[in-house]
Enzyme design. Structure first.
Site, PDB file in Angstrom:
ATOM      1  N   HIS A 164       0.841  -1.201   0.000  1.00  0.00           N
ATOM      2  CA  HIS A 164       0.000   0.000   0.000  1.00  0.00           C
ATOM      3  C   HIS A 164       0.870   1.243   0.000  1.00  0.00           C
ATOM      4  O   HIS A 164       2.082   1.166   0.187  1.00  0.00           O
ATOM      5  CB  HIS A 164      -1.001  -0.011   1.155  1.00  0.00           C
ATOM      6  CG  HIS A 164      -0.406   0.089   2.527  1.00  0.00           C
ATOM      7  ND1 HIS A 164       0.423  -0.872   3.056  1.00  0.00           N
ATOM      8  CD2 HIS A 164      -0.508   1.044   3.494  1.00  0.00           C
ATOM      9  CE1 HIS A 164       0.786  -0.522   4.281  1.00  0.00           C
ATOM     10  NE2 HIS A 164       0.241   0.646   4.567  1.00  0.00           N
ATOM     11  N   HIS A 175       1.333   3.979   1.878  1.00  0.00           N
ATOM     12  CA  HIS A 175       1.864   4.753   3.007  1.00  0.00           C
ATOM     13  C   HIS A 175       3.385   4.899   2.944  1.00  0.00           C
ATOM     14  O   HIS A 175       4.099   3.974   2.576  1.00  0.00           O
ATOM     15  CB  HIS A 175       1.452   4.116   4.341  1.00  0.00           C
ATOM     16  CG  HIS A 175       0.003   4.366   4.670  1.00  0.00           C
ATOM     17  ND1 HIS A 175      -0.700   3.611   5.568  1.00  0.00           N
ATOM     18  CD2 HIS A 175      -0.855   5.317   4.214  1.00  0.00           C
ATOM     19  CE1 HIS A 175      -1.947   4.064   5.656  1.00  0.00           C
ATOM     20  NE2 HIS A 175      -2.062   5.105   4.838  1.00  0.00           N
ATOM     21  N   ASP A 191       5.687   4.889   5.099  1.00  0.00           N
ATOM     22  CA  ASP A 191       6.540   3.950   5.842  1.00  0.00           C
ATOM     23  C   ASP A 191       6.588   2.565   5.195  1.00  0.00           C
ATOM     24  O   ASP A 191       7.152   1.621   5.757  1.00  0.00           O
ATOM     25  CB  ASP A 191       6.116   3.865   7.321  1.00  0.00           C
ATOM     26  CG  ASP A 191       4.729   3.312   7.512  1.00  0.00           C
ATOM     27  OD1 ASP A 191       3.876   3.511   6.630  1.00  0.00           O
ATOM     28  OD2 ASP A 191       4.474   2.671   8.554  1.00  0.00           O
ATOM     29  N   HIS A 192       5.999   2.440   3.999  1.00  0.00           N
ATOM     30  CA  HIS A 192       6.115   1.207   3.216  1.00  0.00           C
ATOM     31  C   HIS A 192       6.740   1.470   1.846  1.00  0.00           C
ATOM     32  O   HIS A 192       7.051   0.533   1.122  1.00  0.00           O
ATOM     33  CB  HIS A 192       4.744   0.541   3.047  1.00  0.00           C
ATOM     34  CG  HIS A 192       4.201   0.029   4.347  1.00  0.00           C
ATOM     35  ND1 HIS A 192       4.168  -1.305   4.683  1.00  0.00           N
ATOM     36  CD2 HIS A 192       3.713   0.704   5.429  1.00  0.00           C
ATOM     37  CE1 HIS A 192       3.675  -1.442   5.905  1.00  0.00           C
ATOM     38  NE2 HIS A 192       3.388  -0.241   6.371  1.00  0.00           N
ATOM     39  N   HIS A 239      -7.500  -0.621   5.473  1.00  0.00           N
ATOM     40  CA  HIS A 239      -6.454   0.259   6.021  1.00  0.00           C
ATOM     41  C   HIS A 239      -6.218   1.390   5.019  1.00  0.00           C
ATOM     42  O   HIS A 239      -6.269   2.566   5.365  1.00  0.00           O
ATOM     43  CB  HIS A 239      -5.200  -0.568   6.259  1.00  0.00           C
ATOM     44  CG  HIS A 239      -4.024   0.217   6.728  1.00  0.00           C
ATOM     45  ND1 HIS A 239      -3.969   0.810   7.966  1.00  0.00           N
ATOM     46  CD2 HIS A 239      -2.842   0.525   6.121  1.00  0.00           C
ATOM     47  CE1 HIS A 239      -2.805   1.438   8.102  1.00  0.00           C
ATOM     48  NE2 HIS A 239      -2.110   1.289   6.996  1.00  0.00           N
ATOM     49  N   ASP A 297      -0.275  -3.908   6.237  1.00  0.00           N
ATOM     50  CA  ASP A 297      -0.921  -3.348   7.431  1.00  0.00           C
ATOM     51  C   ASP A 297      -2.389  -3.756   7.530  1.00  0.00           C
ATOM     52  O   ASP A 297      -3.205  -3.052   8.129  1.00  0.00           O
ATOM     53  CB  ASP A 297      -0.814  -1.820   7.441  1.00  0.00           C
ATOM     54  CG  ASP A 297       0.598  -1.342   7.761  1.00  0.00           C
ATOM     55  OD1 ASP A 297       1.473  -2.181   8.028  1.00  0.00           O
ATOM     56  OD2 ASP A 297       0.816  -0.115   7.738  1.00  0.00           O
ATOM     57  N   HIS A 342       4.419  -4.481  10.829  1.00  0.00           N
ATOM     58  CA  HIS A 342       4.898  -3.816  12.046  1.00  0.00           C
ATOM     59  C   HIS A 342       5.072  -4.780  13.211  1.00  0.00           C
ATOM     60  O   HIS A 342       4.366  -5.797  13.300  1.00  0.00           O
ATOM     61  CB  HIS A 342       3.908  -2.724  12.498  1.00  0.00           C
ATOM     62  CG  HIS A 342       3.842  -1.541  11.588  1.00  0.00           C
ATOM     63  ND1 HIS A 342       4.649  -0.446  11.745  1.00  0.00           N
ATOM     64  CD2 HIS A 342       3.068  -1.294  10.508  1.00  0.00           C
ATOM     65  CE1 HIS A 342       4.373   0.447  10.800  1.00  0.00           C
ATOM     66  NE2 HIS A 342       3.406  -0.047  10.032  1.00  0.00           N
TER      67      HIS A 342
HETATM   68 ZN   LIG Z   1      -0.032   1.694   6.496  1.00  0.00          ZN
END
Ligand SMILES: [Zn+2]
Length: 255
Positions: free
Chosen positions: A56, A58, A60-61, A114, A133, A171
């Site tokens: 996805h 985001h 942080d990915h 998400h 996530d 995570h």
């Molecule tokens: Zn995420």
């Protein structure tokens, strides 16, 4: 030949994973939170990065994609619904599409909630599930872009994978998730056993993932919202499962 994996921490509590095909030498990074830990894992393993499979959009990915692609000229595979928000995408994929990493064959599962276009990757021969996530060990992602009903359907889809599927999530949230889960099912023996196991792993500086789907089905309240005892424990006996899920998710948001 069996796939090999290498798991490592990125940023604060994100996980990066490398998936390696010994037959062809191909290696995929599942998401790319940041470049440096991926490079370190490649160096330690001697593997060559050929693909990045994105779950996805985001940051942080996806934060490491540009740097990794520039250095390795790897292919970037991304969910079709989020390609515009992910850098340097080469191929977009949808539900049931096949994704190859060398000779390894993965399947795309759309798992929105998400984010609206979130996908997971399942490699059936090795029973490896990369769920980003959507599902965490003893938890699930926040419902940010989708609806609780949509997220519940995504979790049901993941719950349909084989019991011995190994679950790689995005995570390390397991300890906090267990503390919350005990407020929903304080007497769940599998949950209490998982807590002892996780305490041991964390004390030894080890990751708590991968988990197995069987372990999650036994102890993760978000996968158990359709069980009468779980509905009852949140005061929603007889209510549709997605509403029970929504209540549990809401309580977790406030916890
Ligand atoms: Zn995420």
């Amino acid at each position: 030949m069996a796939a090999q994996t290498r798991l490592f921490l990125c940023l604060t509590d994100n996980y990066g994973v490398l998936l390696h095909d010994p037959e062809s030498g191909a290696t995929a990074a599942i998401d790319a939170p940041e470049a440096a830990p991926v490079e370190a894992a490649l160096k330690a393993s001697g593997w060559r990065l050929t693909d990045i499979l994105v779950t996805h959009h985001h940051a942080d990915h996806t934060g490491g994609i540009a740097e990794l692609k520039q250095r390795h000229r790897c292919r970037v595979v991304a969910p079709h619904g989020e390609a515009a928000r992910i850098p340097l995408v080469d191929a977009t994929v949808r539900e049931d599409d096949e994704v190859r990493v060398g000779s390894l064959k993965g399947r795309v599962l759309e798992t929105p909630g998400h984010t609206a276009g979130h996908i997971s990757y399942f490699f059936p021969a090795d029973k490896l599930a990369f769920v980003g996530d959507t599902l965490f060990s003893i938890g699930c992602g926040r419902v940010i872009e989708g609806t609780p009903e949509m997220m519940w359907q995504s979790l049901l889809k993941l719950r349909g994978l084989p019991d011995d599927a190994r679950i790689y999530c995005g995570h390390e949230y397991t300890k906090a998730n267990i503390s919350f889960a005990k407020t929903i099912e304080p007497t769940n023996a599998a949950l209490n056993a998982r807590e002892r196991e996780v305490d041991k792993l964390l004390a030894a500086g080890q990751p708590t993932i991968p988990s197995t789907l069987a372990a999650e089905k036994a102890a993760n309240p978000f996968l158990r919202a359709d069980l009468p005892e779980v509905a009852k424990s949140v005061g929603l006996a007889g209510t549709p499962a997605w509403k029970v899920f929504a209540e549990i998710r809401e309580r977790k948001n406030r916890s």
